[in-house]
Design a protein around this motif. Structure first.
Motif, PDB file in Angstrom:
ATOM      1  N   ASP A  44       1.408  -1.194   0.143  1.00  0.00           N
ATOM      2  CA  ASP A  44      -0.328   0.078   0.037  1.00  0.00           C
ATOM      3  C   ASP A  44       0.737   1.124   0.054  1.00  0.00           C
TER       4      ASP A  44
ATOM      5  N   ALA B 198       1.190   4.066  -3.013  1.00  0.00           N
ATOM      6  CA  ALA B 198       1.013   5.657  -2.752  1.00  0.00           C
ATOM      7  C   ALA B 198       2.155   7.007  -2.991  1.00  0.00           C
TER       8      ALA B 198
ATOM      9  N   ASP C 143       1.022  14.046   6.997  1.00  0.00           N
ATOM     10  CA  ASP C 143      -0.006  14.088   6.161  1.00  0.00           C
ATOM     11  C   ASP C 143      -0.330  12.832   5.563  1.00  0.00           C
ATOM     12  N   PRO C 144      -0.434  11.302   6.028  1.00  0.00           N
ATOM     13  CA  PRO C 144      -0.912  10.910   5.183  1.00  0.00           C
ATOM     14  C   PRO C 144      -1.969  11.048   4.046  1.00  0.00           C
ATOM     15  N   ALA C 145      -3.046  12.500   4.669  1.00  0.00           N
ATOM     16  CA  ALA C 145      -3.812  12.740   4.132  1.00  0.00           C
ATOM     17  C   ALA C 145      -3.285  13.011   2.416  1.00  0.00           C
TER      18      ALA C 145
ATOM     19  N   GLN D  63      -2.375   9.616  -1.725  1.00  0.00           N
ATOM     20  CA  GLN D  63      -3.580   8.708  -2.331  1.00  0.00           C
ATOM     21  C   GLN D  63      -3.474   7.302  -1.771  1.00  0.00           C
ATOM     22  N   TRP D  64      -4.047   6.647  -1.003  1.00  0.00           N
ATOM     23  CA  TRP D  64      -4.260   5.537  -0.613  1.00  0.00           C
ATOM     24  C   TRP D  64      -6.028   4.858  -1.767  1.00  0.00           C
TER      25      TRP D  64
ATOM     26  N   ASP E 175      -6.925   2.833   1.245  1.00  0.00           N
ATOM     27  CA  ASP E 175      -7.661   2.935   2.249  1.00  0.00           C
ATOM     28  C   ASP E 175      -6.559   3.279   3.324  1.00  0.00           C
ATOM     29  N   PRO E 176      -7.082   4.776   3.435  1.00  0.00           N
ATOM     30  CA  PRO E 176      -5.994   5.785   4.227  1.00  0.00           C
ATOM     31  C   PRO E 176      -6.168   5.129   5.671  1.00  0.00           C
TER      32      PRO E 176
ATOM     33  N   SER F 266      -5.662   5.378  10.049  1.00  0.00           N
ATOM     34  CA  SER F 266      -6.810   5.832  10.630  1.00  0.00           C
ATOM     35  C   SER F 266      -5.745   7.706  11.288  1.00  0.00           C
TER      36      SER F 266
END
Length: 717
Positions: free
Chosen positions: A137, A141, A381-383, A386-387, A389-390, A392
């Motif tokens: 994943d 990304a 910030d993982p946001a 693009q994931w 499933d990001p 949490s």
């Protein structure tokens, strides 16, 4: 190029080539046996859009990567290391002529960190993406952002999967073409049992259940048998059950992640002529590995997975039912050579309650390694990526906090998280954050070789048959004479090989050394996991206080149980377990806190109500986290501390410490009578019962306790 075999996936190769010529991404859905791993990469080597560029083929496991590379080279009629090579932890076989590199998923992340543009690479193929590992994943990304920011020419992406929802992946890739291939699976007859268990039977009962099914199958069907079990312990017990009951002509093999590559190859290879093979495996054998000659599958229906408990900061083992997708994958293993049989040890009705797919690692694993990689990439910030499933936000914040405890990350005045100088060093090592921290500390303390061996042991695990709680024997076998069984020798060679690789990486960092005398493995271990330092509370029960504030039990530890303090390496528990267990540790002398581990010490002042003296007394404690090493009286007690100590004592006494009088009790009874007479939501009479007063203690009593050290002169009215 040599002529390639015709496989089911061959039918869709023209569509795939066209998709990757016209665009830069594609998704291929193909069931096991279709040939996606061994055929598709070779058919793309001569794609004009990839001229002069490499193809990276990602495999989720080392043995799968090595097997796939060998098969791909064989199909080309070439030796490994020419057109086709492989690269993985501890091992590589590539050359200047290599155009197709089969790599494990962690290698991709390291290559991206070293060269964000992936220079010279034209296509990255994510194989078996349905397994949804954390590294896969993350790799996808990072590739998506890499080609948007760092590339002058397109980086093509191909995601291949057997059971994953292809539409979701295609959407993530910006509407990529979704190409589906048929498999070459023969029909598999599925047989059900009446079991409706929702909790796995005890290990002996499961071994007997599975073993009985295997004996029945071998009596009624020809050919080799693949048996799926949840974990290594169940495999060993079932092995023992079958070994005592099978006659001549059978080869029992095991397949799980802790085996060496050579040991896994034994299970993969065909058995000797005239011998039937029975392979006892975890879900490692579901996909990505082809075990030769399987005609029958016996499936227990259970799997064991590690799930990070962020509240406790430990990984706990959960045993649960497999997903429907996994059940389909497992059954398909019986239909690769011809019509097969699958014996599912659960009911058809119970199958309807199984989850459609397994949860991806990113939603249940420890994210500290992910956080380290992202901070090294330059984002906190993982946001920003693009994931599918990001991760949490809560789990990611826990991971950042974990890095902060290692002095690997810090929050800047701007509010943005960044790596410290120490964290930047950790990110350059091919080890998990904790082990990288151990390696750097060892180098700084002048014992880098010792630290490298300890880190390698923690990663590889103890030798099979030697999973003692006390790590001392396993550590001694690394530095002692090369004696023991062949398996022990193979384990020692593997651990030392990993240690040498990390040692080479450390030396390239050119770290300054501040030599400390007498650095033991226990000191290194305590510095790696300071929150797991443990102090014995009760010798008989084996209960220990952890520096983290939690408690854990030490069982079956022999002489280790005599140690007042422990440096704990492995800590966790099983689902539904109320207490954590110490699985691996070393004895730790208390004197180390006056020496090299003195930086872990903290002191705190407090106060407690002394019932015998009838007043609050102060104290000063010397601590390691929540572990109190020593306490001394302190005559100076802060007013707030005294008030809180009094409040706690009064609350625990259920108000009996208060100076009650008959007059006050009568007043209390009259108010409660009025409250009863004028009952209702708008009653002006407060609840002054003992229960009501206890519930609101901080509101009415705490202000009156300020400046007091006992209850004698406290006015209640």
């Amino acid at each position: 190029m040599a002529e390639l075999p015709a496989l089911p996936v061959s039918e869709v190769v023209p569509k795939l080539r066209q998709a990757l010529s016209d665009g830069d991404e594609a998704v291929l859905e193909a069931p096991p046996g279709a040939g996606k791993t061994t055929l598709v990469p070779l058919t793309l080597l001569d794609l004009p859009a990839l001229a002069g560029q490499k193809i990276l083929l990602l495999e989720p496991r080392r043995v799968a990567a090595k097997s796939a590379a060998a098969r791909l080279a064989q199909l080309l009629g070439e030796p490994l290391g020419k057109t086709v090579g492989y690269r993985m932890r501890l091992e590589r076989k590539v050359s200047a002529a290599t155009r197709l590199e089969v790599i494990t998923e962690g290698v991709l992340s390291r290559q991206l960190q070293a060269d964000p543009a992936l220079s010279g690479v034209g296509l990255v193929i994510f194989d078996e993406f349905h397994e949804r590992s954390l590294e896969a994943d993350l790799g996808l990304a990072l590739c998506l952002q890499s080609r948007d920011i760092f590339r002058d020419q397109p980086l093509k992406l191909l995601v291949m999967s057997a059971t994953l929802d292809g539409e979701a992946v295609a959407e993530l890739l910006g509407g990529a073409p979704l190409i589906r291939s048929k498999g070459r699976a023969y029909p598999v007859a599925v047989h059900w049992q009446a079991s409706t268990d929702t909790v796995m039977p005890r290990i002996d009962a499961l071994a007997e259940q599975v073993g009985t099914a295997v004996l029945d199958v071998t009596a009624s069907h020809e050919g080799n048998v693949l048996v799926f079990l949840p974990g290594r312990a169940e495999i060993q017990r079932t092995y023992q059950y079958l070994e005592a009951r099978l006659g001549a002509g059978y080869r029992l093999c095991t397949m799980h992640g802790s085996l060496s590559l050579d040991e896994q190859q034994i299970a993969i290879a065909p058995p000797p002529v005239g011998t039937r093979k029975i392979v006892l495996a975890t879900n490692i054998a579901e996909t990505s590995l082809t075990i030769e000659g399987i005609h029958t599958v016996v499936d227990s229906g259970w799997q064991r997975e590690a799930q990070f408990d962020s509240a406790r900061g430990v990984t706990r083992l959960h045993t649960r039912r497999i997903s429907k997708a996994s059940a389909t994958q497992r059954a398909g293993r019986a239909g690769r050579l011809g019509p097969g049989q699958c014996y599912r040890l659960w009911s058809e009705q119970g199958h309807h309650s199984f989850a459609p797919n397994a949860r991806p690692d990113i939603l249940q694993a420890d994210l500290s390694a992910l956080a380290l990689q992202l901070l090294s990439w330059g984002i906190d910030d993982p946001a920003e990526l693009q994931w599918l499933d990001p991760p949490s936000p809560g789990a990611f914040n826990k991971a950042l906090a974990s890095l902060e405890t290692l002095n690997a990350a810090h929050k800047q005045s701007s509010g943005v998280w960044a790596l410290t100088a120490h964290g930047q060093l950790l990110a350059q090592l091919s080890a998990a954050p904790r082990l990288a921290h151990l390696l750097v500390l060892g180098a700084r303390w002048g014992c880098e070789e010792q630290a490298a061996q300890l880190a390698a042991l923690l990663q590889q695990g103890q030798p099979r048959g030697g999973q003692a709680v006390d790590l001392s024997a396993s550590l001694a076998s690394l530095s002692g004479a090369k004696t023991g069984s062949e398996k022990l020798g193979n384990w020692r060679a593997s651990v030392l090989k990993q240690a040498r690789q990390w040692l080479a990486q450390l030396r390239r960092l050119n770290l300054a050394t501040q030599a400390h005398g007498g650095i033991s493995n226990a000191i290194l271990l305590a510095a790696t996991y300071p929150e797991r330092i443990a102090k014995r509370l009760d010798r008989q029960s084996g209960e220990y206080q952890l520096a983290s504030g939690r408690r854990a039990l030490l069982k079956d530890a022999g002489a280790l149980a005599e140690a007042p303090f422990l440096a704990v390496a492995a800590l966790g528990g099983r689902e539904r377990g109320s207490t954590d267990r110490i699985f691996e540790a070393l004895p730790l002398p208390e004197s180390v806190f006056d020496g090299v581990l003195g930086y872990l010490l903290n002191s705190r002042d407090g106060a407690v109500f002394d019932a015998s003296a009838g007043k609050v007394k102060g104290f000063s404690e010397r601590c390691v986290g929540s572990i109190v090493l020593s306490a001394t009286p302190n005559v100076r007690v802060k007013a707030e501390q005294a008030a809180q100590a009094l409040l706690a004592a009064i609350k625990s006494s259920s108000l009996t410490l208060l100076p009650w009088t008959d007059q006050i009790r009568q007043w209390q009874a009259r108010v409660m009578l009025l409250r009863e007479v004028f009952a209702g939501e708008d009653t002006p009479w407060p609840d002054v019962s003992d229960e009501g007063l206890l519930a609101t203690l901080e509101d009415w009593l705490l202000p009156a306790l300020q400046g007091k050290s006992d209850c004698k002169d406290l006015p209640l009215a």
